[in-house]
Scaffold this active site. Structure first.
Site, mmCIF file in Angstrom:
data_model
loop_
_atom_site.group_PDB
_atom_site.id
_atom_site.type_symbol
_atom_site.label_atom_id
_atom_site.label_comp_id
_atom_site.label_asym_id
_atom_site.label_seq_id
_atom_site.Cartn_x
_atom_site.Cartn_y
_atom_site.Cartn_z
ATOM 1 N N LYS A 27 0.842 -1.212 0.000
ATOM 2 C CA LYS A 27 0.000 0.000 0.000
ATOM 3 C C LYS A 27 0.872 1.255 0.000
ATOM 4 O O LYS A 27 0.550 2.244 -0.662
ATOM 5 C CB LYS A 27 -0.928 0.030 1.223
ATOM 6 C CG LYS A 27 -1.965 -1.058 1.238
ATOM 7 C CD LYS A 27 -3.072 -0.805 0.241
ATOM 8 C CE LYS A 27 -4.157 -1.846 0.349
ATOM 9 N NZ LYS A 27 -4.812 -2.229 -0.841
ATOM 10 N N LYS A 77 -5.901 -14.175 -14.366
ATOM 11 C CA LYS A 77 -7.168 -14.575 -13.760
ATOM 12 C C LYS A 77 -8.221 -13.490 -13.914
ATOM 13 O O LYS A 77 -7.902 -12.323 -14.159
ATOM 14 C CB LYS A 77 -6.955 -14.953 -12.300
ATOM 15 C CG LYS A 77 -6.656 -13.817 -11.358
ATOM 16 C CD LYS A 77 -6.769 -14.312 -9.911
ATOM 17 C CE LYS A 77 -7.088 -13.169 -8.991
ATOM 18 N NZ LYS A 77 -7.430 -13.559 -7.639
ATOM 19 N N LYS A 107 -11.744 -7.893 -10.861
ATOM 20 C CA LYS A 107 -12.379 -6.609 -11.187
ATOM 21 C C LYS A 107 -11.350 -5.565 -11.600
ATOM 22 O O LYS A 107 -11.588 -4.784 -12.509
ATOM 23 C CB LYS A 107 -13.307 -6.093 -10.101
ATOM 24 C CG LYS A 107 -12.785 -6.173 -8.705
ATOM 25 C CD LYS A 107 -13.848 -5.702 -7.728
ATOM 26 C CE LYS A 107 -13.480 -6.066 -6.319
ATOM 27 N NZ LYS A 107 -13.897 -7.419 -5.925
HETATM 28 P P1 AMP Z 1 -11.240 -10.409 -4.500
HETATM 29 O O1 AMP Z 1 -12.385 -10.055 -5.375
HETATM 30 O O2 AMP Z 1 -9.927 -10.381 -5.240
HETATM 31 O O3 AMP Z 1 -11.224 -9.678 -3.212
HETATM 32 O O4 AMP Z 1 -11.423 -11.950 -4.120
HETATM 33 C C1 AMP Z 1 -12.428 -12.432 -3.261
HETATM 34 C C2 AMP Z 1 -12.353 -13.959 -3.236
HETATM 35 O O5 AMP Z 1 -12.589 -14.488 -4.544
HETATM 36 C C3 AMP Z 1 -10.992 -14.516 -2.823
HETATM 37 O O6 AMP Z 1 -11.197 -15.675 -2.028
HETATM 38 C C4 AMP Z 1 -10.321 -14.891 -4.119
HETATM 39 O O7 AMP Z 1 -9.424 -15.957 -3.974
HETATM 40 C C5 AMP Z 1 -11.492 -15.300 -4.981
HETATM 41 N N1 AMP Z 1 -11.223 -14.993 -6.393
HETATM 42 C C6 AMP Z 1 -11.050 -13.757 -6.942
HETATM 43 N N2 AMP Z 1 -10.841 -13.853 -8.283
HETATM 44 C C7 AMP Z 1 -10.854 -15.179 -8.583
HETATM 45 C C8 AMP Z 1 -10.692 -15.943 -9.784
HETATM 46 N N3 AMP Z 1 -10.497 -15.350 -10.963
HETATM 47 N N4 AMP Z 1 -10.778 -17.279 -9.728
HETATM 48 C C9 AMP Z 1 -11.003 -17.903 -8.541
HETATM 49 N N5 AMP Z 1 -11.168 -17.251 -7.369
HETATM 50 C C10 AMP Z 1 -11.104 -15.909 -7.375
#
Ligand code: AMP
Length: 329
Positions: A111, A194, A197
């Site tokens: 950060k 992957k 957002k």
């Molecule tokens: P985030 O949106 O990055 O805060 O992720 C929230 C949760 O979703 C976490 O447990 C991540 O590991 C999972 N996650 C986010 N993006 C992916 C993805 N493309 N594939 C699988 N899991 C995901």
């Protein structure tokens, strides 16, 4: 039975990667453990959202979790800011959290590098608030992504430190919840990496059919297989991976066979994939809209969740105060 606690970031909408990588497992997990799911709205303050944005995203995320199948009758679903006990435990833990160790955490250093103009004390003490969230329910398991493992280690350290300092065996040291082989990574539609957002390549659970179709039809492909039994390139493998998550297995086999014998038409593959994503997300979208538009229902659930969560939180705080010497004369 484990006490499992999971914090939910209140930023942004859920995409299908979130569903297959986290939510689907959470829904299953709630039947096998005593689960607490909370929306980390205090944590989101480190980025200074406007009141309208804060309120809007908390409501969105709350409704999305319910629409995914998190059941407030089974799990305890609540807002972090509805538990004043958490802020008090955070204050108490802060007295034994050292600047050096907080400054050394990778997430804090990231950060500092990414937003040098906003290095606030909330960012520095983020792991302390996270520890308070977890140990206030004396949770034993926490589902964490790779980026949060170090923070969970700090939680264990703060719990251990408290126990050691006051010569008690009060707080359990929580460990990472292991999903085993069920964790999948959903790729993006841009040919690599992957779905996420911030990557701008996500299909959201609330996207309508037209938006989904448009996104899928624009997905990166290649110039097509030229040899029998050729290994798919990354962009095509990505489409197969998403298809594996949302489509019938026969559909995936059909397109994989077509790829192998070089007769595949990517337009058909994408059309089918878009249809299957729409079919998969349709019930979610409907449920979400029902829940989101029903403020009375949401308010009732938030209140009930807070009440349930406060049972364990207030007991812990009462015990902690007593252990520390805050006692009535
Ligand atoms: P985030 O949106 O990055 O805060 O992720 C929230 C949760 O979703 C976490 O447990 C991540 O590991 C999972 N996650 C986010 N993006 C992916 C993805 N493309 N594939 C699988 N899991 C995901």
């Amino acid at each position: 039975m484990d006490i499992v606690l999971s914090g939910i970031r209140s930023t942004g909408k859920l995409h299908i990667g979130n569903y297959f990588g986290a939510l689907k497992n959470f829904v299953k997990m709630q039947h096998e453990n005593q689960c607490y799911f909370f929306i980390a709205d205090y944590h989101s303050l480190t980025t200074h959202p406007t009141p309208a944005d804060l309120h809007g995203s908390v409501k969105q995320v709350f409704a999305e979790y319910l629409a995914c199948g998190i059941d407030p009758e089974i799990a305890t679903v609540f807002l972090q800011s509805d538990l004043p006990e958490v802020s008090e435990l955070y204050l108490l833990l802060n007295m034994n959290a050292y600047i050096g160790e907080l400054e050394r955490t990778t997430s804090f250093k990231d950060k500092v590098r990414l937003q040098p103009e906003n290095v606030n004390a909330g960012l520095l003490t983020y792991p302390v608030l996270m520890a308070a969230d977890i140990i206030i329910h004396r949770a034993t398991k926490v589902p964490v992504g790779k980026d949060q493992e170090q923070n969970l280690e700090m939680t264990r350290k703060f719990a251990r430190r408290f126990n050691h300092m006051y010569k008690v065996d009060y707080f359990p040291e929580p460990t990472a919840y292991n999903f085993g082989k069920t964790l999948v990574k959903i790729p993006g539609l841009d040919g690599s990496g992957k779905m996420g957002k911030s990557e701008g390549n996500a299909i959201y659970l609330t996207d309508d059919a037209k938006t989904i179709t448009k996104k899928v039809m624009k997905a990166v492909t290649d110039s097509g297989p030229t040899m029998q039994d050729q290994e798919p390139s990354e962009p095509i493998q990505n489409l197969f991976t998403i298809m594996q998550a949302v489509s019938e297995s026969e559909t995936l086999d059909y397109f994989k066979d077509q790829y192998k014998n070089c007769t595949i038409r990517y337009g058909d593959l994408k059309k089918q994939l878009a249809e299957d994503i729409v079919r998969f997300t349709d019930p979610f979208r409907e449920k979400f809209e029902d829940i989101y538009s029903n403020n009375t229902y949401l308010r009732k659930l938030v209140n009930e969740g807070a009440e349930k969560a406060r049972v364990s939180a207030s007991q812990t705080l009462k015990d902690v105060r007593e252990i520390m010497g805050f006692k009535a004369f």
